[in-house]
Design a protein around this motif. Structure first.
Motif, PDB file in Angstrom:
ATOM      1  N   ALA A  58       0.099   9.308   9.368  1.00  0.00           N
ATOM      2  CA  ALA A  58      -0.431   9.333  10.734  1.00  0.00           C
ATOM      3  C   ALA A  58      -1.950   9.210  10.727  1.00  0.00           C
ATOM      4  CB  ALA A  58      -0.011  10.625  11.429  1.00  0.00           C
ATOM      5  N   GLU A  59      -2.581   9.789   9.710  1.00  0.00           N
ATOM      6  CA  GLU A  59      -4.041   9.750   9.626  1.00  0.00           C
ATOM      7  C   GLU A  59      -4.565   8.399   9.140  1.00  0.00           C
ATOM      8  OE1 GLU A  59      -2.456  12.299   7.412  1.00  0.00           O
ATOM      9  OE2 GLU A  59      -2.089  13.276   9.315  1.00  0.00           O
ATOM     10  N   ASP A  60      -3.798   7.746   8.273  1.00  0.00           N
ATOM     11  CA  ASP A  60      -4.252   6.493   7.668  1.00  0.00           C
ATOM     12  C   ASP A  60      -3.094   5.494   7.627  1.00  0.00           C
ATOM     13  OD1 ASP A  60      -5.390   4.453   6.236  1.00  0.00           O
ATOM     14  OD2 ASP A  60      -5.667   5.600   4.393  1.00  0.00           O
ATOM     15  N   PRO A  61      -2.988   4.601   8.627  1.00  0.00           N
ATOM     16  CA  PRO A  61      -1.872   3.658   8.681  1.00  0.00           C
ATOM     17  C   PRO A  61      -1.798   2.704   7.490  1.00  0.00           C
ATOM     18  CG  PRO A  61      -3.366   3.360  10.558  1.00  0.00           C
ATOM     19  CD  PRO A  61      -3.913   4.460   9.726  1.00  0.00           C
ATOM     20  N   ALA A  62      -2.882   2.570   6.727  1.00  0.00           N
ATOM     21  CA  ALA A  62      -2.874   1.689   5.559  1.00  0.00           C
ATOM     22  C   ALA A  62      -2.311   2.391   4.329  1.00  0.00           C
ATOM     23  CB  ALA A  62      -4.286   1.195   5.265  1.00  0.00           C
ATOM     24  N   SER A  63      -1.929   3.642   4.487  1.00  0.00           N
ATOM     25  CA  SER A  63      -1.379   4.415   3.382  1.00  0.00           C
ATOM     26  C   SER A  63       0.120   4.577   3.598  1.00  0.00           C
ATOM     27  CB  SER A  63      -2.062   5.781   3.307  1.00  0.00           C
ATOM     28  OG  SER A  63      -1.535   6.527   2.247  1.00  0.00           O
ATOM     29  N   LEU A  64       0.901   4.038   2.660  1.00  0.00           N
ATOM     30  CA  LEU A  64       2.355   4.136   2.747  1.00  0.00           C
ATOM     31  C   LEU A  64       2.881   4.928   1.550  1.00  0.00           C
ATOM     32  CD1 LEU A  64       3.361   0.456   3.614  1.00  0.00           C
ATOM     33  CD2 LEU A  64       3.035   2.356   5.191  1.00  0.00           C
ATOM     34  N   ARG A  65       3.910   5.684   1.795  1.00  0.00           N
ATOM     35  CA  ARG A  65       4.619   6.395   0.733  1.00  0.00           C
ATOM     36  C   ARG A  65       6.011   5.789   0.705  1.00  0.00           C
ATOM     37  NH1 ARG A  65       7.141  11.657   0.743  1.00  0.00           N
ATOM     38  NH2 ARG A  65       7.160  12.390  -1.396  1.00  0.00           N
ATOM     39  N   VAL A  66       6.338   5.081  -0.374  1.00  0.00           N
ATOM     40  CA  VAL A  66       7.591   4.340  -0.480  1.00  0.00           C
ATOM     41  C   VAL A  66       8.476   5.037  -1.505  1.00  0.00           C
ATOM     42  CG1 VAL A  66       8.628   2.090  -0.945  1.00  0.00           C
ATOM     43  CG2 VAL A  66       6.318   2.212   0.031  1.00  0.00           C
ATOM     44  N   CYS A  67       9.693   5.427  -1.074  1.00  0.00           N
ATOM     45  CA  CYS A  67      10.595   6.186  -1.944  1.00  0.00           C
ATOM     46  C   CYS A  67      11.874   5.397  -2.221  1.00  0.00           C
ATOM     47  CB  CYS A  67      10.969   7.507  -1.291  1.00  0.00           C
ATOM     48  SG  CYS A  67       9.555   8.527  -0.857  1.00  0.00           S
ATOM     49  N   HIS A  68      12.346   5.483  -3.454  1.00  0.00           N
ATOM     50  CA  HIS A  68      13.612   4.868  -3.835  1.00  0.00           C
ATOM     51  C   HIS A  68      14.692   5.940  -3.715  1.00  0.00           C
ATOM     52  CE1 HIS A  68      16.765   2.996  -6.145  1.00  0.00           C
ATOM     53  NE2 HIS A  68      16.083   1.866  -6.117  1.00  0.00           N
ATOM     54  N   PRO A  69      15.703   5.726  -2.875  1.00  0.00           N
ATOM     55  CA  PRO A  69      16.689   6.776  -2.628  1.00  0.00           C
ATOM     56  C   PRO A  69      17.548   7.146  -3.840  1.00  0.00           C
ATOM     57  CG  PRO A  69      17.313   4.747  -1.503  1.00  0.00           C
ATOM     58  CD  PRO A  69      15.953   4.528  -2.090  1.00  0.00           C
ATOM     59  N   ARG A  70      17.766   6.217  -4.771  1.00  0.00           N
ATOM     60  CA  ARG A  70      18.622   6.501  -5.925  1.00  0.00           C
ATOM     61  C   ARG A  70      17.860   7.204  -7.040  1.00  0.00           C
ATOM     62  NH1 ARG A  70      19.275   3.999 -10.569  1.00  0.00           N
ATOM     63  NH2 ARG A  70      18.255   2.106  -9.896  1.00  0.00           N
ATOM     64  N   GLY A  72      14.629   8.524  -6.834  1.00  0.00           N
ATOM     65  CA  GLY A  72      13.673   9.540  -6.413  1.00  0.00           C
ATOM     66  C   GLY A  72      12.232   9.160  -6.713  1.00  0.00           C
ATOM     67  N   TYR A  73      12.015   7.978  -7.267  1.00  0.00           N
ATOM     68  CA  TYR A  73      10.650   7.535  -7.549  1.00  0.00           C
ATOM     69  C   TYR A  73       9.913   7.286  -6.241  1.00  0.00           C
ATOM     70  CZ  TYR A  73      12.378   6.458 -12.271  1.00  0.00           C
ATOM     71  OH  TYR A  73      12.933   6.522 -13.515  1.00  0.00           O
ATOM     72  N   THR A  74       8.619   7.564  -6.251  1.00  0.00           N
ATOM     73  CA  THR A  74       7.784   7.350  -5.082  1.00  0.00           C
ATOM     74  C   THR A  74       6.549   6.555  -5.482  1.00  0.00           C
ATOM     75  OG1 THR A  74       8.498   9.430  -4.101  1.00  0.00           O
ATOM     76  CG2 THR A  74       6.445   8.501  -3.271  1.00  0.00           C
ATOM     77  N   VAL A  75       6.228   5.544  -4.692  1.00  0.00           N
ATOM     78  CA  VAL A  75       4.990   4.792  -4.876  1.00  0.00           C
ATOM     79  C   VAL A  75       4.082   5.118  -3.703  1.00  0.00           C
ATOM     80  CG1 VAL A  75       3.928   2.501  -4.911  1.00  0.00           C
ATOM     81  CG2 VAL A  75       6.033   2.907  -6.178  1.00  0.00           C
ATOM     82  N   GLU A  76       2.890   5.591  -4.028  1.00  0.00           N
ATOM     83  CA  GLU A  76       1.853   5.806  -3.016  1.00  0.00           C
ATOM     84  C   GLU A  76       1.055   4.506  -2.966  1.00  0.00           C
ATOM     85  OE1 GLU A  76       1.413   8.580  -1.207  1.00  0.00           O
ATOM     86  OE2 GLU A  76       2.890   9.825  -2.266  1.00  0.00           O
ATOM     87  N   LEU A  77       1.009   3.889  -1.804  1.00  0.00           N
ATOM     88  CA  LEU A  77       0.375   2.581  -1.646  1.00  0.00           C
ATOM     89  C   LEU A  77      -0.754   2.689  -0.643  1.00  0.00           C
ATOM     90  CD1 LEU A  77       0.586  -0.460  -2.370  1.00  0.00           C
ATOM     91  CD2 LEU A  77       2.153  -0.690  -0.449  1.00  0.00           C
ATOM     92  N   ASP A  78      -1.979   2.392  -1.085  1.00  0.00           N
ATOM     93  CA  ASP A  78      -3.144   2.381  -0.209  1.00  0.00           C
ATOM     94  C   ASP A  78      -3.647   0.946  -0.102  1.00  0.00           C
ATOM     95  OD1 ASP A  78      -3.366   5.186   0.363  1.00  0.00           O
ATOM     96  OD2 ASP A  78      -3.973   5.458  -1.707  1.00  0.00           O
ATOM     97  N   MET A  79      -3.348   0.331   1.046  1.00  0.00           N
ATOM     98  CA  MET A  79      -3.711  -1.067   1.248  1.00  0.00           C
ATOM     99  C   MET A  79      -5.121  -1.188   1.803  1.00  0.00           C
ATOM    100  SD  MET A  79      -0.091  -2.473   2.690  1.00  0.00           S
ATOM    101  CE  MET A  79       0.158  -1.067   3.758  1.00  0.00           C
ATOM    102  N   ARG A  80      -5.755  -2.313   1.465  1.00  0.00           N
ATOM    103  CA  ARG A  80      -7.124  -2.583   1.918  1.00  0.00           C
ATOM    104  C   ARG A  80      -7.133  -3.833   2.800  1.00  0.00           C
ATOM    105  NH1 ARG A  80      -8.066  -2.160  -3.951  1.00  0.00           N
ATOM    106  NH2 ARG A  80      -8.418   0.037  -4.380  1.00  0.00           N
ATOM    107  N   GLU A  81      -8.158  -3.938   3.616  1.00  0.00           N
ATOM    108  CA  GLU A  81      -8.256  -5.058   4.555  1.00  0.00           C
ATOM    109  C   GLU A  81      -8.318  -6.420   3.877  1.00  0.00           C
ATOM    110  OE1 GLU A  81     -11.480  -4.287   7.214  1.00  0.00           O
ATOM    111  OE2 GLU A  81     -10.303  -2.864   8.376  1.00  0.00           O
ATOM    112  N   ASP A  82      -8.760  -6.470   2.607  1.00  0.00           N
ATOM    113  CA  ASP A  82      -8.803  -7.763   1.915  1.00  0.00           C
ATOM    114  C   ASP A  82      -7.453  -8.101   1.279  1.00  0.00           C
ATOM    115  OD1 ASP A  82      -8.668  -6.048  -0.242  1.00  0.00           O
ATOM    116  OD2 ASP A  82     -10.506  -6.756  -1.201  1.00  0.00           O
ATOM    117  N   ARG A  83      -6.430  -7.308   1.604  1.00  0.00           N
ATOM    118  CA  ARG A  83      -5.051  -7.462   1.136  1.00  0.00           C
ATOM    119  C   ARG A  83      -4.886  -7.150  -0.347  1.00  0.00           C
ATOM    120  NH1 ARG A  83      -2.608 -12.380   4.837  1.00  0.00           N
ATOM    121  NH2 ARG A  83      -3.547 -11.658   6.763  1.00  0.00           N
ATOM    122  N   SER A  84      -5.785  -6.352  -0.848  1.00  0.00           N
ATOM    123  CA  SER A  84      -5.574  -5.770  -2.170  1.00  0.00           C
ATOM    124  C   SER A  84      -5.001  -4.377  -1.924  1.00  0.00           C
ATOM    125  CB  SER A  84      -6.888  -5.692  -2.963  1.00  0.00           C
ATOM    126  OG  SER A  84      -7.794  -4.806  -2.319  1.00  0.00           O
TER     127      SER A  84
END
Length: 119
Positions: A58-70, A72-84
C-alpha cells in the motif's frame, strides 16, 4: 521407427495470453506515474496468471511480494521507473547451526532448482 516425444510443459503460463502487455511496446518515460503504474500492474497480472500469489504494498505500489503456493518461496520485487528491478528470494526457512558444507550447498542448490526447503 520414429520417436514420439511429449511436448514440454510451457515455461510461460498459457493464461499470460489473456493479459494486456501493450505496455511493453511503449518507451519507458521516467517520471510518468501513469505509465509506471500500468507497468507494475501488468507485471502483477502476469504473475497472478502464472498461478502465483501477488501482494501489493500500500505504501509503495512498485514493491510486489510474489509467493509460490506449492513451495512457499517468496520473491520481493522492487521495480524502478526505468523498468529495472531489484529482487530477493526467501525460501521461508533457516539453515541450522553447524550445518555441514555439503548439506548447505545441497540445500541452496535444491532451492535454486525449485525443490521445497526441508525442515
Amino acid at each position: 521407427m520414429t520417436d514420439v516425444h511429449a511436448l514440454p510443459t510451457p515455461i510461460v503460463s498459457q493464461a499470460w495470453q489473456e493479459v494486456d502487455t501493450s505496455i511493453d511496446t511503449e518507451t519507458p518515460r521516467l517520471l510518468c506515474e501513469e505509465q509506471f503504474e500500468r507497468y507494475t500492474a501488468t507485471v502483477a497480472a502476469l504473475r497472478e496468471a502464472a498461478g502465483l500469489t501477488v501482494h501489493h504494498s500500500a505504501e509503495d505500489p512498485a514493491s510486489l511480494r510474489v509467493c509460490h503456493p506449492r513451495t512457499g518461496y517468496t520473491v520481493e520485487l522492487d521495480m524502478r521507473e526505468d523498468r529495472s528491478a531489484e529482487w530477493s528470494l526467501d525460501a521461508g526457512d533457516e539453515i541450522p547451526e553447524n550445518t555441514p558444507a555439503v548439506r548447505l550447498a545441497a540445500t541452496i542448490t535444491g532451492i535454486l532448482n525449485g525443490a521445497p526447503p526441508r525442515g
